[in-house]
Design an enzyme around this catalytic site. Sequence first.
Site, PDB file in Angstrom:
ATOM      1  N   LYS A  79     -46.947  56.301 -27.948  1.00 43.71           N
ATOM      2  CA  LYS A  79     -47.941  57.319 -28.296  1.00 43.71           C
ATOM      3  C   LYS A  79     -47.246  58.543 -28.901  1.00 43.71           C
ATOM      4  O   LYS A  79     -46.221  58.994 -28.397  1.00 43.71           O
ATOM      5  CB  LYS A  79     -48.730  57.702 -27.042  1.00 43.71           C
ATOM      6  CG  LYS A  79     -49.892  58.638 -27.293  1.00 43.71           C
ATOM      7  CD  LYS A  79     -50.692  58.833 -26.018  1.00 43.71           C
ATOM      8  CE  LYS A  79     -51.823  59.812 -26.192  1.00 43.71           C
ATOM      9  NZ  LYS A  79     -52.645  59.967 -24.966  1.00 43.71           N
ATOM     10  N   SER A 155     -57.185  60.219 -25.713  1.00 44.77           N
ATOM     11  CA  SER A 155     -56.273  60.503 -26.803  1.00 44.77           C
ATOM     12  C   SER A 155     -55.360  59.327 -27.159  1.00 44.77           C
ATOM     13  O   SER A 155     -54.621  59.376 -28.124  1.00 44.77           O
ATOM     14  CB  SER A 155     -55.406  61.717 -26.453  1.00 44.77           C
ATOM     15  OG  SER A 155     -54.659  61.488 -25.258  1.00 44.77           O
ATOM     16  N   SER A 179     -57.798  59.456 -20.915  1.00 39.02           N
ATOM     17  CA  SER A 179     -57.276  59.129 -22.243  1.00 39.02           C
ATOM     18  C   SER A 179     -56.615  57.775 -22.389  1.00 39.02           C
ATOM     19  O   SER A 179     -56.250  57.377 -23.487  1.00 39.02           O
ATOM     20  CB  SER A 179     -56.292  60.209 -22.697  1.00 39.02           C
ATOM     21  OG  SER A 179     -56.960  61.416 -22.940  1.00 39.02           O
TER      22      SER A 179
END
Length: 475
Positions: A79, A155, A179
């Site tokens: 990520k 996210s 997320s």
Amino acid sequence: MSDLHELSAARQLGALRTGEVSSRELTEHYLARIDRLDAGLGAFVTVTPDLAREDAARADELLARGEGGPLCGLPLGIKDLFATAGTRTTFGSAALADFVPTQDSWTVGLLRKAGSVFVGKTNSPEFGATCYTENEVTARPAVTPYAPGRYASGSSGGAAAAVAAGLLPAAHGSDGAGSIRTPASTCHLVGVKPSRGRVSPAPGSSFFSTTTEGPIARTVEDAALLLDVMAQPWPGDLYAAPAEESFAAAVTREPDRALRIAMWTDTGIGSAPAHPEAVAAAQRSAALLRELGHEVHEIAVPVPCGEQVQQAVTAWFGFLVQAAAGTLVPAERQALLTPYTRYLHSLGEQLTGIDVVRTQAVLAGYASAFLAALDAFDVALTPTINGPPVPIGHYLTGGVEGVPGLMLDWSCYTPWVNLTGQPAVAVPSHLDEAGLPYGVQLVGRPRGDAEVLTLAAQLERAARWDLDRRTLTPQ
């Protein structure tokens, strides 16, 4: 083996160890799929084919000698909120579009040492502040492969989109208010938010945090394999909670007793009634769990998320974003921040030290009330998303001031778990008549990661949600 991406990560690791496939072959397969498909998905911020080929060659040498770590040769995405040495890490921000860290964050380093092949950085919103993945670094928001006009949430939206589309076998993510779990549910995947302290934050992050890193995968077993690598405490972690057993081993057994499970579908937010498909998701999973011998008790939401708590959540994000942007982004580049980030940044600047302490007290009181209300239960079951994956552009229809309310209306089932620090596993439920995915979360007792993963694996075997899974075919 032309359909390598259809195999689970566990099966791919087995094939690597037996020599049925090489890491180079596997890596080239995924790089080709990324090249063909990612333009329509927005899953990656940065792709690193040269680095991936170097990693794969090294992995093949180790595998040939019968050596290598537990993830040796397996392609993986990181990520973009987490530092990766020598690879561009933007934090989803155009203001940091050229930033290249010199060292890995703690968990990234663990994944690298375990032999993972890094193929790139997955898409994230700026500083991870939204439950949709859109920024000014990538041309395309991260979307669910099940409906490319709808967000893959956030996210960790890029990570989920990549795994669901067969661009990665599994991915690294993080979860500060849902997320990992909401992207997993929009993409018909498994996502694990570990207990607080189970996965250490990057070195230097010693303050109390609601955010933790965790895996996104196609199966509970695959997620457990990654979690075993990630759950190794950094020596300086003030909140470290070392794992007592292998999570990969925990998912191979049945629960040792019938569990008491609390289930609710109330959102706890007056402006957000429960979506019928969210209710159906929880009810379907509850019915299966009862068939498996567990006690499921339908209750009202234990603690409503009142106006004071909602305001505290927004203030806390303002504090975090202001701290991140103020630390990472030079003053002369802050004009490049997105309008919503600038809005949160301004909220954070207005907070006094007393305001921050009061905000923490409100959130701590809310979390404590939840823990007390659930003390008689082993597990909680709720939907993860309050409605289908959201159409692109939805959250900004009311301007930046309206974003927090719209996000909380849709993701209302997940933030309390970050505040209590409990472990949670998001698993698929079903596809609706339009083919859109829904999911549920199983929330365990504090530090009960192994027990809730065992239950999730049992539910997976009974539900067979893999039968509904779709993988894109390159055109």
